[in-house]
Design an enzyme around this catalytic site. Sequence first.
Site, PDB file in Angstrom:
ATOM      1  N   GLU A 126       0.830  -1.220   0.000  1.00 43.03           N
ATOM      2  CA  GLU A 126       0.000   0.000   0.000  1.00 43.03           C
ATOM      3  C   GLU A 126       0.856   1.259   0.000  1.00 43.03           C
ATOM      4  OE1 GLU A 126      -2.908   0.132  -0.929  1.00 43.03           O
ATOM      5  OE2 GLU A 126      -4.408  -0.298   0.589  1.00 43.03           O
ATOM      6  N   THR A 181      -5.254   8.739  -2.666  1.00 40.65           N
ATOM      7  CA  THR A 181      -5.377   8.373  -1.249  1.00 40.65           C
ATOM      8  C   THR A 181      -4.500   9.289  -0.399  1.00 40.65           C
ATOM      9  OG1 THR A 181      -5.876   6.122  -1.867  1.00 40.65           O
ATOM     10  CG2 THR A 181      -5.233   6.461   0.404  1.00 40.65           C
TER      11      THR A 181
END
Length: 310
Positions: A126, A181
Amino acid sequence: MVSSITVKAPSSTANLGPGFDVFGLAIDAFFDEITLTKTKNGITIITDGDVPTNPENNTAGLVVKNMKKKFKINHGIEIKMKKGIPAGFGMGSSAGSAAAAAVAFNKLFKLKLDGNSLVEFAGSGEKASAGTIHYDNVAASVLGGFVIVKTEPLDVIRIKPPTNLRMCIAVPKITVPKKKTKVSRGVIPKKVNLNDSILNLSNAATIVAGFMKKDSELIGKSIKDSIVEPARQHMIPGFLKVKSNALKAGALGVTISGAGPSVIAFSKKSSDLNKISLAMTKGFASANTKCQTIICKPSNGAINKIKNFR
Ligand code: HSE
């Protein structure tokens, strides 16, 4: 000898309102598929998606790199990625690839890792897209169902969702920033008011109770976030209208899916799901924005979806 393996991982929705970085739910809206093949050396990435092909900047590539290093694997690896989960829309696209890569690597080299370790490796990927590691999406994508991420040390609790839980997702057709994000994490307040924290804690606890009691009504009515949603909603055109329309059409609770910009409405199988989807479409239309709607249900994770092990 096993030289290649394919794993499919589902999309996921993170936060479920008050559970920022803690709650995740695997959803059967979209899937990513990763095929890992042993090669002589290096890491090569072949993809049909609009994602980086440099292993350092690609979530699956980073997972493979980290696992190769940790387990001292000398083989090279070819990563073939079939991207089904749209990237950058709050449905765990980077996590889906990372989860499938971790599960495939574990199988290919017979590492016999447990669920928490797989989530930890998937989470390390991530970093390539979010800038920081968060485990909510990857935990859902690896393990399936509803997950609670307990950290330090990482320990993921999985609960099987009620069978009548349904979600309507509206994905707006807007251009999202490249590192979306990271950008949407940047708008969250660093300090939180005690009242808001109490509200979120109370709703989060009730969501967990709802999953334990298999009570979709309790889950849906507790999808309320007083902290992150208010800070991010300006990034989604027409958000308040989409939300109020969906609630009026019978949704139990509505919030931003993960870091957005998709909006997710929680409902029961018996609700008029098409009506809720249409209401959300009209909400986006009020802000001159088109959207795609998907009606979906909770999904199994990548560990239950291994294909053609040969
Ligand atoms: N919990 C993360 C966030 C999920 O909301 O930033 C990102 O997909």
